[in-house]
Write a protein that holds these residues in place. Structure first.
Motif, short mmCIF file in Angstrom:
data_model
loop_
_atom_site.label_atom_id
_atom_site.label_comp_id
_atom_site.label_asym_id
_atom_site.label_seq_id
_atom_site.Cartn_x
_atom_site.Cartn_y
_atom_site.Cartn_z
N UNK A 134 -23.45 59.97 29.89
CA UNK A 134 -22.88 61.26 29.53
C UNK A 134 -21.40 61.09 29.18
N UNK A 135 -20.89 62.07 28.44
CA UNK A 135 -19.46 62.17 28.20
C UNK A 135 -18.90 63.06 29.30
N UNK A 136 -18.25 62.47 30.28
CA UNK A 136 -17.86 63.22 31.48
C UNK A 136 -16.90 64.35 31.16
N UNK A 137 -15.92 64.10 30.29
CA UNK A 137 -14.96 65.14 29.95
C UNK A 137 -15.63 66.27 29.19
N UNK A 138 -16.45 65.94 28.21
CA UNK A 138 -17.11 66.97 27.40
C UNK A 138 -18.07 67.81 28.23
N UNK A 139 -18.83 67.15 29.13
CA UNK A 139 -19.87 67.85 29.87
C UNK A 139 -19.39 68.40 31.20
N UNK A 140 -18.12 68.23 31.51
CA UNK A 140 -17.59 68.77 32.75
C UNK A 140 -18.14 68.08 33.99
#
Length: 299
Positions: A134-140
């Motif tokens: 996952x994209x941690x920043x994008x997905x919160x």
């Protein structure tokens, strides 16, 4: 001084992370027009264009990139401040979003939640279960729990435990096709591959060259790979925490147990820099490190 609220900064940060107004609107459960007006208000407050709009989506202008950097830093500080006061009241609270594979969720961490809730009753935990990264920043995402070593230095990493992977097949498959006696025998067998994580298809051995798993069947997650092995479709490399209970039930048999390189695989928690200091995140990480050490020493 620009008159903006923390919620304005949160709105802008999520627009930057998700890349579309509609995605932010869905996340907030509000009309797209409300998000658009909020963005216009922020741009008017600074007197400059912060977002470039095109048919391909949204992107930050140089000024927007500056605001995003400060917004993320400010919001992290605000959350940390809230958490410090919460902790001073002996009550850790808030929502922690955790990304992990289905195997880690179902076989390791779900059982840890009752004790975590007992220790921190005001803490809320949202498991985002997917074998894909996952994209941690994008997905919160606050915490991503993954196997293997970190590939980037932008994360803070905490080792939680370790896993092992071995080769397994069903009794019916071995009866029909024979049991391999050495690594090279696998070339005459059907091997079940992982289509999501290609590196899992390189099977390492102690005293033989690696074997590249290939065959007519593959799947993008461990649970389905195990089901394919149970169905007699071939030999599969499966995490022991999934396979060993199936061995006990007579559904699978371990293959080439002495030949396979069973070096432990690190299970770690990945966090974005800065967020690892939040009490709610530290509480989860400390709890799971202790839980895995005491309940799954040979997983």
């Amino acid at each position: 001084m620009v008159n903006l609220s923390f919620d304005d900064l949160r709105l802008f940060a999520r627009v930057a992370a998700l890349g579309t107004l509609s995605a932010v609107a869905r996340e907030r459960n509000v009309p797209v027009s409300q998000v658009s007006r909020g963005l216009q208000r922020i741009e008017a407050a600074y007197g400059t264009q912060l977002i470039l709009r095109s048919t391909h989506g949204l992107s930050l202008t140089p000024e927007g990139d500056i605001l995003h950097t400060y917004a993320v830093r400010i919001l992290d500080d605000v959350e940390a401040l809230d958490a410090e006061f919460s902790q001073s009241r002996d009550s850790i609270s808030g929502l922690v979003r955790v990304s992990m594979s289905a195997v880690v969720a179902q076989h390791l961490l779900v059982d840890s939640l009752p004790l975590l809730h007992l220790r921190h009753p005001h803490l809320r935990v949202d498991f985002r279960v997917d074998d894909a990264l996952v994209d941690m920043a994008r997905d919160g995402i606050d915490i991503a729990i993954r196997t293997g070593e970190p590939q980037f230095d932008t994360f803070v990493v905490r080792r939680l435990g370790q896993l092992h992977r071995h080769l397994y097949a069903s009794p019916a498959y071995l009866e029909a096709h024979g049991t391999p006696a050495q690594a090279d025998d696998l070339r005459q067998h059907a091997m079940i591959a992982n289509s999501q994580h290609k590196h899992l298809n390189i099977w390492q051995f102690k005293n033989a060259p690696p074997i590249h798993a290939q065959g007519p069947f593959s799947a993008d997650n461990t649970a389905t790979v195990a089901s394919m092995a149970i169905a007699g479709l071939g030999i599969a490399r499966i995490t022991s925490i999934v396979a060993e209970p199936l061995v006990t039930q007579g559904k699978l048999v371990k293959v080439l147990a002495e030949a396979i390189d069973d070096a432990p695989i690190a299970l770690s928690a990945f966090m974005l820099s800065g967020r690892h200091r939040l009490p709610k995140i530290r509480a989860c990480i400390d709890h799971w490190a202790q839980w895995l050490q005491t309940t799954s020493p040979t997983c």
